[in-house]
Design a protein around this motif. Structure first.
Motif, PDB file in Angstrom:
ATOM      1  N   LEU A  48       0.837  -1.210   0.000  1.00  0.00           N
ATOM      2  CA  LEU A  48       0.000   0.000   0.000  1.00  0.00           C
ATOM      3  C   LEU A  48       0.865   1.250   0.000  1.00  0.00           C
ATOM      4  CD1 LEU A  48      -3.103   0.620   2.215  1.00  0.00           C
ATOM      5  CD2 LEU A  48      -1.227   2.264   2.270  1.00  0.00           C
ATOM      6  N   PHE A  49       0.464   2.208  -0.831  1.00  0.00           N
ATOM      7  CA  PHE A  49       1.200   3.465  -0.932  1.00  0.00           C
ATOM      8  C   PHE A  49       0.229   4.623  -1.100  1.00  0.00           C
ATOM      9  CE2 PHE A  49       3.967   0.089  -2.386  1.00  0.00           C
ATOM     10  CZ  PHE A  49       5.142   0.353  -1.691  1.00  0.00           C
ATOM     11  N   ALA A  50       0.703   5.818  -0.784  1.00  0.00           N
ATOM     12  CA  ALA A  50      -0.030   7.046  -1.080  1.00  0.00           C
ATOM     13  C   ALA A  50       0.518   7.598  -2.392  1.00  0.00           C
ATOM     14  CB  ALA A  50       0.163   8.059   0.041  1.00  0.00           C
ATOM     15  N   LEU A  51      -0.363   7.861  -3.342  1.00  0.00           N
ATOM     16  CA  LEU A  51       0.063   8.366  -4.652  1.00  0.00           C
ATOM     17  C   LEU A  51      -0.376   9.812  -4.825  1.00  0.00           C
ATOM     18  CD1 LEU A  51      -0.710   5.380  -7.084  1.00  0.00           C
ATOM     19  CD2 LEU A  51       1.291   5.759  -5.627  1.00  0.00           C
ATOM     20  N   ASP A  52       0.496  10.612  -5.442  1.00  0.00           N
ATOM     21  CA  ASP A  52       0.143  12.002  -5.732  1.00  0.00           C
ATOM     22  C   ASP A  52      -0.667  12.074  -7.025  1.00  0.00           C
ATOM     23  OD1 ASP A  52       1.931  11.764  -7.866  1.00  0.00           O
ATOM     24  OD2 ASP A  52       3.507  12.943  -6.901  1.00  0.00           O
ATOM     25  N   ASP A  53      -0.934  13.290  -7.496  1.00  0.00           N
ATOM     26  CA  ASP A  53      -1.765  13.467  -8.690  1.00  0.00           C
ATOM     27  C   ASP A  53      -1.134  12.883  -9.948  1.00  0.00           C
ATOM     28  OD1 ASP A  53      -3.785  14.705  -7.308  1.00  0.00           O
ATOM     29  OD2 ASP A  53      -2.986  16.728  -7.618  1.00  0.00           O
ATOM     30  N   LEU A  54       0.179  12.665  -9.916  1.00  0.00           N
ATOM     31  CA  LEU A  54       0.873  12.081 -11.069  1.00  0.00           C
ATOM     32  C   LEU A  54       1.020  10.571 -10.938  1.00  0.00           C
ATOM     33  CD1 LEU A  54       3.698  14.768 -11.517  1.00  0.00           C
ATOM     34  CD2 LEU A  54       1.548  14.584 -12.800  1.00  0.00           C
ATOM     35  N   GLY A  55       0.469  10.023  -9.858  1.00  0.00           N
ATOM     36  CA  GLY A  55       0.546   8.581  -9.657  1.00  0.00           C
ATOM     37  C   GLY A  55       1.867   8.125  -9.073  1.00  0.00           C
ATOM     38  N   LYS A  56       2.614   9.052  -8.461  1.00  0.00           N
ATOM     39  CA  LYS A  56       3.910   8.720  -7.863  1.00  0.00           C
ATOM     40  C   LYS A  56       3.767   8.538  -6.348  1.00  0.00           C
ATOM     41  CE  LYS A  56       6.085   9.390 -11.821  1.00  0.00           C
ATOM     42  NZ  LYS A  56       6.626   8.254 -12.584  1.00  0.00           N
ATOM     43  N   PRO A  57       4.464   7.549  -5.768  1.00  0.00           N
ATOM     44  CA  PRO A  57       4.401   7.356  -4.316  1.00  0.00           C
ATOM     45  C   PRO A  57       4.967   8.561  -3.573  1.00  0.00           C
ATOM     46  CG  PRO A  57       5.321   5.415  -5.396  1.00  0.00           C
ATOM     47  CD  PRO A  57       5.268   6.509  -6.427  1.00  0.00           C
ATOM     48  N   ILE A  58       4.264   8.968  -2.512  1.00  0.00           N
ATOM     49  CA  ILE A  58       4.716  10.100  -1.706  1.00  0.00           C
ATOM     50  C   ILE A  58       4.589   9.746  -0.224  1.00  0.00           C
ATOM     51  CG2 ILE A  58       4.204  11.946  -3.348  1.00  0.00           C
ATOM     52  CD1 ILE A  58       1.522  12.362  -1.868  1.00  0.00           C
ATOM     53  N   GLU A  59       5.341  10.438   0.594  1.00  0.00           N
ATOM     54  CA  GLU A  59       5.231  10.338   2.045  1.00  0.00           C
ATOM     55  C   GLU A  59       5.107  11.738   2.613  1.00  0.00           C
ATOM     56  OE1 GLU A  59       8.704   8.133   3.264  1.00  0.00           O
ATOM     57  OE2 GLU A  59       7.663   6.211   3.074  1.00  0.00           O
ATOM     58  N   ASP A  60       4.524  11.834   3.794  1.00  0.00           N
ATOM     59  CA  ASP A  60       4.382  13.092   4.521  1.00  0.00           C
ATOM     60  C   ASP A  60       3.472  14.105   3.826  1.00  0.00           C
ATOM     61  OD1 ASP A  60       6.192  12.150   6.503  1.00  0.00           O
ATOM     62  OD2 ASP A  60       7.861  12.690   5.186  1.00  0.00           O
ATOM     63  N   ASN A  61       2.720  13.650   2.841  1.00  0.00           N
ATOM     64  CA  ASN A  61       1.736  14.485   2.165  1.00  0.00           C
ATOM     65  C   ASN A  61       0.511  13.639   1.835  1.00  0.00           C
ATOM     66  OD1 ASN A  61       2.749  17.319   1.621  1.00  0.00           O
ATOM     67  ND2 ASN A  61       4.486  16.128   0.850  1.00  0.00           N
ATOM     68  N   LEU A  62      -0.610  14.327   1.672  1.00  0.00           N
ATOM     69  CA  LEU A  62      -1.862  13.659   1.366  1.00  0.00           C
ATOM     70  C   LEU A  62      -1.798  12.983   0.000  1.00  0.00           C
ATOM     71  CD1 LEU A  62      -4.461  13.704   3.120  1.00  0.00           C
ATOM     72  CD2 LEU A  62      -5.367  15.417   1.560  1.00  0.00           C
ATOM     73  N   GLY A  63      -2.218  11.727  -0.071  1.00  0.00           N
ATOM     74  CA  GLY A  63      -2.217  11.012  -1.338  1.00  0.00           C
ATOM     75  C   GLY A  63      -3.348  10.000  -1.407  1.00  0.00           C
ATOM     76  N   GLU A  64      -3.575   9.497  -2.594  1.00  0.00           N
ATOM     77  CA  GLU A  64      -4.598   8.481  -2.820  1.00  0.00           C
ATOM     78  C   GLU A  64      -4.089   7.116  -2.366  1.00  0.00           C
ATOM     79  OE1 GLU A  64      -8.325   7.508  -3.982  1.00  0.00           O
ATOM     80  OE2 GLU A  64      -7.592   9.319  -4.980  1.00  0.00           O
ATOM     81  N   MET A  65      -4.896   6.396  -1.564  1.00  0.00           N
ATOM     82  CA  MET A  65      -4.496   5.068  -1.106  1.00  0.00           C
ATOM     83  C   MET A  65      -4.638   4.062  -2.242  1.00  0.00           C
ATOM     84  SD  MET A  65      -6.201   2.388   1.574  1.00  0.00           S
ATOM     85  CE  MET A  65      -6.226   3.347   3.058  1.00  0.00           C
ATOM     86  N   VAL A  66      -3.517   3.420  -2.570  1.00  0.00           N
ATOM     87  CA  VAL A  66      -3.490   2.451  -3.671  1.00  0.00           C
ATOM     88  C   VAL A  66      -2.718   1.212  -3.229  1.00  0.00           C
ATOM     89  CG1 VAL A  66      -2.602   2.014  -5.994  1.00  0.00           C
ATOM     90  CG2 VAL A  66      -3.744   4.165  -5.494  1.00  0.00           C
ATOM     91  N   ILE A  67      -3.228   0.034  -3.595  1.00  0.00           N
ATOM     92  CA  ILE A  67      -2.547  -1.238  -3.334  1.00  0.00           C
ATOM     93  C   ILE A  67      -2.114  -1.791  -4.685  1.00  0.00           C
ATOM     94  CG2 ILE A  67      -2.813  -3.599  -2.462  1.00  0.00           C
ATOM     95  CD1 ILE A  67      -5.057  -0.875  -1.137  1.00  0.00           C
TER      96      ILE A  67
END
Length: 652
Positions: free
Chosen positions: A447-466
């Protein structure tokens, strides 16, 4: 984030997770310096991880599997093909004849204890009866029952036969039940004549009759007399009393081996805007997943007592049954959690000596709002963990638990869903608990948080994706032959990756996570994404507010309108002072962007029957979409409150 709890060395050493790490070292020559390393290995070596659970938990298979995983292209994955097993069989591997398997109490004081030996006898009796009706593999048995031992017994019997189980609770309306059960064409219905809530009886005789009339595939109806011992008199001769069945001696309990990927049960989405999705899970997938989660993330041990406040219409009822896999006792409660007093469940915890207490985040928030202090009024000396799900648990509720319930309890906030009947993120006995954070990503969950470009991010709001498969992902949706509805639900936005529909932030320092609410109800204020949980966290601090609902509307011309609907506590009015307190709290805790455009007092906040705030459906109503396409009234706990929002939309 403030550290609120730290596992002791003894706690870690005696955890199932440490035992598993020791096993990996002895059998696989694998060593890990931290939970994060173990998690990384589990997602980088998908097949090796899930295969290790097969051997660690000593899965009984009647035929060998040919391959752990066939195909990584979700959702077209097959797990452990060739293996045949049975979920109920694994539960009864834990049998300790004279120990208690089920503790039950309802709000009116009725109490029951069922030993493992008695449970096996009753399951055998029910299975024998279902066999006489011709129930076999692939047939569906459905239940309209409270959270009572008979529901567990009927489920285990159905499962033992390789048949498919599905249930709803008796607070569901006729249409809501029919919308679910009619999709799967059940052969048998097990139903109650009614239930009580806050000591008030709710007769469901006519509802059951209407359900029967709407399900032409039924061969038999089994009635549980709950309000009236003579309830059977009000039904026709095709109905049988469940007590008559369970009191007969059945054949010796046997288990029908089914394919690892054979359907086990059908759960349903909320159905807030249309026909509920009929989500099908597999015997083997749920078996492996529930072993993993109960052992490693809830740390449930043999002879402990595991409780979750739930109804048979919420996936947590299904999850609760799996504590039996650990040789633990399950504790069932039927009725209002606040009857006869608001602290009823804490009294229940003391009386039943509960070790693991599961509930919803709104329940803990309600305790906080009520300013209850169970640590002063109750012993709670057997309580080891409190688990919370159903909605994001706000930071102040974390503090409340440690300050007012128990200072040394392990608070396991978790998040997952009906979709997988487990949690993607939850607790670990290896980490500290930090205020506002879920401790970890569960093992095997990539599971990762993805930004608007679909890149994994940390310490920022992102879309939950498995991005890798899990065995407990649905095998399919019922009546969805080409998987089109399944794919549209999870895989449209990120092909080959599961988008769950939540916004999250992963803390790179603690490895913890914060859930910010549903991404389809996200507040996008002038390009800045705001999680609904942030709003609720701040508003919860205002003494006058009992509950709230925040919606952001994207209007024509790039305009935004963000109203905050508030339900006030009894005795309070929404005056300028309360509004000012709300706005100041939001500014101080977060930013001026969090301040709503308008604050509106309402009589009630709309919820689904399973206790989810209905942000997305109300947003559709406020955007003036047709009401019948925006919300399913029959899926609501409090449908009478919708008229206000419909009228309010006319003035936007």
């Amino acid at each position: 984030m403030k550290k609120l709890w730290q596992p002791s060395k003894l706690f870690k050493e005696h955890s199932h997770l440490q035992t598993y790490c020791n096993w990996l070292k002895d059998h696989k020559n694998l060593t890990f310096d931290s939970y994060e390393q173990l998690w990384q290995w589990s997602i980088s070596n998908t097949e090796a991880f899930w295969e290790s659970l097969w051997y660690y938990f000593k899965i009984t298979s009647h035929t060998p599997y040919k391959k752990v995983l066939s195909g990584y292209n979700m959702p077209n994955c097959k797990w452990f093909e060739g293996a045949t097993l049975n979920y109920s069989e694994h539960i009864f591997k834990q049998i300790q004849p004279n120990k208690t398997a089920i503790f039950f109490k309802n709000e009116l004081g009725k109490q029951t204890k069922i030993t493992w030996a008695q449970l096996k006898e009753k399951v055998a009796a029910m299975a024998s009866y279902l066999k006489t009706l011709g129930v076999k593999k692939n047939d569906c048995v459905v239940a309209f029952l409270p959270n009572v031992p008979e529901a567990t017994i009927a489920f285990l019997a159905t499962n033992a036969l390789g048949a498919v189980w599905s249930s709803t609770s008796p607070d569901f309306g006729t249409e809501s039940v029919v919308n679910r059960f009619s999709q799967i064409k059940p052969k048998v219905l097990i139903a109650t004549d009614g239930y009580t809530y806050n000591s008030k009886p709710f007769d469901k005789t006519n509802t059951v009759k209407a359900i029967i009339a709407a399900l032409p595939t039924l061969k038999k109806v089994i009635i549980q007399p709950y309000l009236n011992e003579n309830a059977l008199n009000y039904f026709d001769e095709n109905c049988e009393n469940i007590n008559t069945i369970l009191n007969k001696k059945g054949e010796e309990l046997t288990f029908t081996p089914v394919d690892f990927n054979h359907p086990m049960w059908v759960l349903y989405s909320s159905g807030t805007t249309g026909l509920p999705k009929a989500i099908v899970h597999s015997h083997g997938g749920i078996l492996l997943e529930h072993y993993k989660y109960m052992a490693f993330h809830n740390n449930v041990h043999e002879n402990e007592r595991f409780f979750w406040f739930t109804t048979t219409g919420w996936m947590m009822w299904n999850f609760l049954q799996s504590a039996l896999l650990m040789g633990a006792s399950i504790v069932l409660y039927d009725g209002s959690p606040t009857y006869p007093n608001f602290d009823a469940l804490w009294t229940f915890t003391d009386n039943l000596q509960i070790n693991h207490f599961g509930t919803s985040a709104p329940y803990l928030v309600a305790n906080m709002k009520k300013e209850l202090t169970p640590k002063k009024t109750h012993k709670l000396n057997t309580l080891k963990s409190i688990s919370s799900t159903g909605a994001p648990l706000p930071t102040e509720a974390f503090h409340y638990v440690y300050n007012n319930i128990k200072h040394d309890v392990w608070l396991c906030s978790m998040a997952g869903g009906t979709d997988v009947c487990t949690a993607f993120v939850g607790g670990t006995p290896f980490y500290a608990v930090h205020a506002g954070e879920i401790q970890c990503r569960a093992l095997g969950v990539s599971l990762f948080a993805l930004d608007d470009l679909g890149k994994p991010i940390e310490d920022n709001l992102g879309e939950m994706v498995i991005d890798k498969p899990m065995p407990s992902m649905p095998i399919y949706f019922w009546n969805d032959k080409d998987n089109s509805r399944y794919k549209a639900s999870y895989f449209e936005d990120y092909p080959g990756k599961w988008r769950h529909g939540d916004f999250i932030k992963i803390n790179s320092e603690t490895n913890g996570l914060i859930i910010y609410g549903r991404s389809d109800a996200t507040l996008n204020r002038h390009g800045i994404r705001i999680g609904t949980s942030e709003i609720y966290s701040a508003v919860n601090k205002i003494n006058a507010i009992e509950d709230a609902l925040i919606i952001n509307l994207e209007l024509e011309g790039g305009k935004h309108y963000m109203p905050l609907f508030v339900k006030l506590k009894q005795g309070f009015k929404l005056n300028d002072s309360v509004k000012k307190d709300i706005c100041n709290q939001l500014k101080n805790d977060y930013s001026p962007r969090h301040v709503p455009d308008e604050i509106i007092e309402v009589a009630d906040i709309p919820y689904t029957i399973s206790g989810k705030k209905m942000e997305a459906p109300i947003k559709k109503i406020l955007l003036k979409m047709p009401v019948e396409k925006s919300i399913n009234i029959d899926a609501m706990r409090n449908p009478e409150c919708v008229d206000f929002y419909i009228d309010f939309a006319k003035n936007i």
